[in-house]
Design a protein around this motif. Structure first.
Motif, mmCIF file in Angstrom:
data_model
loop_
_atom_site.group_PDB
_atom_site.id
_atom_site.type_symbol
_atom_site.label_atom_id
_atom_site.label_comp_id
_atom_site.label_asym_id
_atom_site.label_seq_id
_atom_site.Cartn_x
_atom_site.Cartn_y
_atom_site.Cartn_z
ATOM 1 N N VAL A 1 4.037 4.652 12.911
ATOM 2 C CA VAL A 1 4.627 4.904 11.366
ATOM 3 C C VAL A 1 3.356 5.562 10.483
ATOM 4 C CG1 VAL A 1 6.254 3.067 11.505
ATOM 5 C CG2 VAL A 1 3.980 2.756 10.431
ATOM 6 N N GLU A 2 3.957 6.175 9.517
ATOM 7 C CA GLU A 2 3.111 6.549 8.298
ATOM 8 C C GLU A 2 3.055 5.744 7.243
ATOM 9 O OE1 GLU A 2 3.188 10.342 5.511
ATOM 10 O OE2 GLU A 2 2.921 10.887 7.393
ATOM 11 N N ILE A 3 1.950 5.432 6.862
ATOM 12 C CA ILE A 3 1.904 4.262 5.859
ATOM 13 C C ILE A 3 1.840 4.602 4.764
ATOM 14 C CG2 ILE A 3 0.862 2.839 7.655
ATOM 15 C CD1 ILE A 3 -1.983 2.911 6.840
ATOM 16 N N GLY A 4 1.837 6.106 4.215
ATOM 17 C CA GLY A 4 1.688 6.458 2.822
ATOM 18 C C GLY A 4 0.512 7.234 2.611
ATOM 19 N N ASP A 5 0.712 8.321 1.716
ATOM 20 C CA ASP A 5 -0.383 9.470 1.435
ATOM 21 C C ASP A 5 -0.773 10.014 2.531
ATOM 22 O OD1 ASP A 5 -1.664 10.609 -0.586
ATOM 23 O OD2 ASP A 5 -3.510 9.377 -0.444
ATOM 24 N N GLY A 6 0.083 10.215 3.660
ATOM 25 C CA GLY A 6 -0.212 11.252 4.830
ATOM 26 C C GLY A 6 -1.256 9.952 5.837
ATOM 27 N N PHE A 7 -1.283 9.006 5.579
ATOM 28 C CA PHE A 7 -1.982 8.101 6.709
ATOM 29 C C PHE A 7 -1.054 7.688 7.749
ATOM 30 C CE2 PHE A 7 -4.853 7.924 2.891
ATOM 31 C CZ PHE A 7 -6.193 8.121 3.550
ATOM 32 N N ARG A 8 -1.384 7.814 8.949
ATOM 33 C CA ARG A 8 -0.556 7.507 10.013
ATOM 34 C C ARG A 8 -1.182 6.712 11.088
ATOM 35 N NH1 ARG A 8 1.688 13.843 11.233
ATOM 36 N NH2 ARG A 8 2.987 13.794 9.315
ATOM 37 N N ILE A 9 -0.416 5.753 11.609
ATOM 38 C CA ILE A 9 -1.061 4.486 12.341
ATOM 39 C C ILE A 9 -1.615 4.998 13.513
ATOM 40 C CG2 ILE A 9 -0.223 2.778 13.945
ATOM 41 C CD1 ILE A 9 -0.574 1.778 11.061
ATOM 42 N N PRO A 10 -1.110 6.235 14.290
ATOM 43 C CA PRO A 10 -1.817 6.829 15.565
ATOM 44 C C PRO A 10 -3.053 7.108 15.273
ATOM 45 C CG PRO A 10 0.262 7.945 15.081
ATOM 46 C CD PRO A 10 0.103 6.624 14.244
ATOM 47 N N GLU A 11 -3.050 7.952 14.133
ATOM 48 C CA GLU A 11 -4.376 8.640 13.820
ATOM 49 C C GLU A 11 -5.300 7.580 13.302
ATOM 50 O OE1 GLU A 11 -3.294 11.396 10.730
ATOM 51 O OE2 GLU A 11 -2.351 12.563 11.934
ATOM 52 N N LEU A 12 -5.124 6.589 12.633
ATOM 53 C CA LEU A 12 -5.971 5.545 12.444
ATOM 54 C C LEU A 12 -6.379 4.754 13.699
ATOM 55 C CD1 LEU A 12 -7.235 3.442 10.239
ATOM 56 C CD2 LEU A 12 -5.173 2.165 10.186
ATOM 57 N N LEU A 13 -5.755 4.491 14.567
ATOM 58 C CA LEU A 13 -5.980 3.883 15.649
ATOM 59 C C LEU A 13 -6.919 4.506 16.541
ATOM 60 C CD1 LEU A 13 -2.654 1.761 16.483
ATOM 61 C CD2 LEU A 13 -4.794 1.058 15.640
ATOM 62 N N LEU B 1 0.225 -4.270 20.436
ATOM 63 C CA LEU B 1 0.168 -4.445 18.859
ATOM 64 C C LEU B 1 1.972 -4.033 18.507
ATOM 65 C CD1 LEU B 1 -1.337 -4.115 16.128
ATOM 66 C CD2 LEU B 1 -1.429 -1.553 16.608
ATOM 67 N N LYS B 2 2.048 -4.854 17.680
ATOM 68 C CA LYS B 2 3.351 -4.712 16.814
ATOM 69 C C LYS B 2 3.246 -4.401 15.392
ATOM 70 C CE LYS B 2 7.267 -6.636 17.247
ATOM 71 N NZ LYS B 2 7.999 -5.371 17.683
ATOM 72 N N VAL B 3 3.637 -3.366 14.931
ATOM 73 C CA VAL B 3 3.671 -2.963 13.298
ATOM 74 C C VAL B 3 4.957 -2.650 12.933
ATOM 75 C CG1 VAL B 3 3.082 -1.140 11.800
ATOM 76 C CG2 VAL B 3 1.618 -1.551 13.956
ATOM 77 N N HIS B 4 5.313 -3.657 11.985
ATOM 78 C CA HIS B 4 6.321 -3.866 11.306
ATOM 79 C C HIS B 4 6.634 -2.394 10.562
ATOM 80 C CE1 HIS B 4 10.043 -5.047 8.944
ATOM 81 N NE2 HIS B 4 9.227 -4.973 8.021
ATOM 82 N N PRO B 5 7.691 -1.700 10.824
ATOM 83 C CA PRO B 5 8.186 -0.523 10.044
ATOM 84 C C PRO B 5 8.608 -0.844 8.650
ATOM 85 C CG PRO B 5 9.690 -0.977 11.549
ATOM 86 C CD PRO B 5 8.703 -1.849 11.885
ATOM 87 N N SER B 6 7.653 -1.161 7.707
ATOM 88 C CA SER B 6 8.330 -1.803 6.490
ATOM 89 C C SER B 6 8.801 -0.865 5.704
ATOM 90 C CB SER B 6 6.983 -2.400 6.001
ATOM 91 O OG SER B 6 5.954 -1.603 5.643
ATOM 92 N N ASN B 7 8.305 0.468 5.689
ATOM 93 C CA ASN B 7 8.886 1.475 4.838
ATOM 94 C C ASN B 7 10.152 2.384 5.193
ATOM 95 O OD1 ASN B 7 7.716 3.114 6.179
ATOM 96 N ND2 ASN B 7 6.035 3.663 5.202
ATOM 97 N N PHE B 8 10.888 1.921 6.099
ATOM 98 C CA PHE B 8 12.231 2.829 6.653
ATOM 99 C C PHE B 8 12.727 1.860 7.732
ATOM 100 C CE2 PHE B 8 9.159 3.516 10.086
ATOM 101 C CZ PHE B 8 10.079 3.611 11.135
ATOM 102 N N VAL B 9 14.076 2.300 7.701
ATOM 103 C CA VAL B 9 14.960 1.190 8.859
ATOM 104 C C VAL B 9 15.593 2.278 9.587
ATOM 105 C CG1 VAL B 9 17.127 0.078 8.967
ATOM 106 C CG2 VAL B 9 15.096 -0.681 7.044
ATOM 107 N N VAL B 10 15.518 1.962 11.027
ATOM 108 C CA VAL B 10 16.400 2.785 11.827
ATOM 109 C C VAL B 10 17.713 1.924 12.434
ATOM 110 C CG1 VAL B 10 16.333 3.825 14.165
ATOM 111 C CG2 VAL B 10 14.373 3.861 12.907
#
Length: 435
Positions: free
Chosen positions: A166-178, A211-220
């Motif tokens: 997911v993207e966590i806000g302000d353009g920061f994305r989990i895959p890029e961070l990891l 790793l499990k990341v809760h997609p807190s800012n959207f719902v599928v």
């Protein structure tokens, strides 16, 4: 004709005034001097009379030497990222003030030797989440995730569902961070569906963690499938592969108002080896990244060199401990707010504004958690409806009031504002209505 420049008071004369000298001691001489020069220019422009120079300078000075200004949050968003997320409790503010000087943050006063940093805050965190054996605190949840990925996954694989990239806000994305940590991502499943077999098929000798990341800012919704923490924990038992769950919002335990929001205690009980969360969201404390879980993994993170760069300061530790040990923080009080009480506040304020000739009425409204938490969970609330022109005028007032436009009206939502701020809100609205 007298040169108007001769009427402008000298800088040193103004700075020597007792009131401005006192302001200089409190705010800094440079800040006051800048205000003096701006008022001198206003005198040259004919906007201020020379005898009023000192009063004009005093009126232009901020209340503190910093540029951040207190704001009344009438947006209905409880954890508003643009407004600093969770407001601290009075207990936390007092703890920060007490810790702002010289403290025993790393000193054992009994022995006179160096002591463990933030021991009391860590103890308070573990006490609040009994399923945790140990904990550490870093400067935000993204830092917690980076530390975990570096310590457990650098040069190895982190297994993660594709739908949780997911993207966590302000353009920061989990895959890029990891990816920046040196870990290799092993994506499993599809955007909308992932199964236990997908995870099992990805495990191998290079697996550092799942790793499990809760997609807190959207719902599928629709044709979807996810694997819960309990299922994953059972499948990983005996493999030696740790299960890391980033639950995001910092909810300590299940909350009746937010039945679908994951919490730290339940996630650890379900079998996660480590849980990660923010301190400044539903927990209601300062900005911090919380890591709780198995003692051996927590100590592994604590010993990693990166931890030294990510650890928090004494004021954060003080605010976190006070939030955990003290009375309910404001965010928790907002969550628990009674709808009828909110409506009564809205009616009282609207009546007061109407008496002053303002077109105001109390209305029902929805509030939100904010901060990426519970995106589909509306919180019943009440608001004061004002003409649309009030939105900008209130935002530029003193203190600033941030509401929102809905159709042809300005709404001031009261669930995100404590009852103690109602008088300040009323004064701000009435000031905006004055000619």
């Amino acid at each position: 004709m007298t040169d108007p420049r001769r009427q402008v008071p000298r800088t040193d004369t103004l700075l020597a005034d007792p009131q401005l000298a006192a302001a200089g001691e409190r705010l800094g001489r440079g800040l006051v001097k800048g205000a003096v020069r701006r008022v001198q220019q206003r005198i040259r422009d004919g906007e201020v009379a020379p005898p009023d120079a000192v009063d004009a300078v005093l009126a232009s000075l901020p209340t503190t030497a910093g540029s951040l200004r207190p704001v009344l949050n009438a947006t209905g968003v409880l954890v508003h990222t643009n407004l600093g997320r969770a407001p601290l409790s009075e207990a936390a503010v007092e703890a920060v003030a007490a810790a702002s000087g010289t403290t025993d943050v790393e000193l054992d006063l009994g022995t006179g030797r160096r002591g463990p940093r933030g021991e009391a805050a860590i103890a308070a965190l573990v006490a609040a989440v009994p399923a945790a054996e140990a904990a550490i605190v870093v400067n935000n949840c993204a830092a917690a995730l980076a530390l975990v990925a570096t310590a457990l996954g650098a040069g190895r694989e982190l297994v993660l569902a594709r739908g949780e990239l997911v993207e966590i806000g302000d353009g920061f994305r989990i895959p890029e961070l990891l990816g920046a940590t040196g870990a290799r991502l092993r994506e499993v499943g599809t955007t909308n569906r992932v199964t236990l077999a997908d995870y099992r098929g990805a495990l191998g000798p290079d697996t550092g963690a799942v790793l499990k990341v809760h997609p807190s800012n959207f719902v599928v919704r629709g044709f979807t499938r996810a694997v819960e923490v309990g299922e994953l924990a059972a499948a990983l038992a005996g493999t030696g592969v740790p299960l890391i769950a980033d639950v995001g919002s910092g909810l300590l335990r299940p909350h009746p108002t937010l039945p679908d929001e994951p919490d730290l205690q339940s996630t650890l009980e379900a079998g996660a080896d480590l849980v990660l969360a923010s301190g400044d969201k539903l927990l209601g404390g300062p900005q911090a990244g919380l890591v709780l879980g198995r003692t051996d993994l927590v100590q592994r993170l604590r010993r990693h060199p990166l931890y030294r760069a990510l650890r928090v300061d004494k004021t954060t530790l003080a605010a976190l401990e006070a939030t955990l040990r003290g009375p309910l923080p404001p965010v928790q009080e907002m969550l628990a707010a009674d709808l009828e009480g909110l409506r009564a506040r809205a009616r009282a304020l609207a009546a007061r504004f109407a008496e002053a000739g303002i077109d105001a009425v109390a209305v029902d409204a929805d509030a939100r958690v904010g901060g990426g938490g519970a995106p589909e969970q509306p919180l019943p609330s009440a608001a004061v409806s004002l003409p649309p022109s009030f939105a900008e005028r209130l935002r530029q007032g003193a203190p600033p009031v941030v509401g929102y436009l809905e159709g042809d009206r300005t709404l001031l939502n009261l669930r995100s504002l404590p009852p103690s701020s109602d008088e300040d809100l009323a004064v701000a609205v009435l000031d905006c209505a004055s000619p």
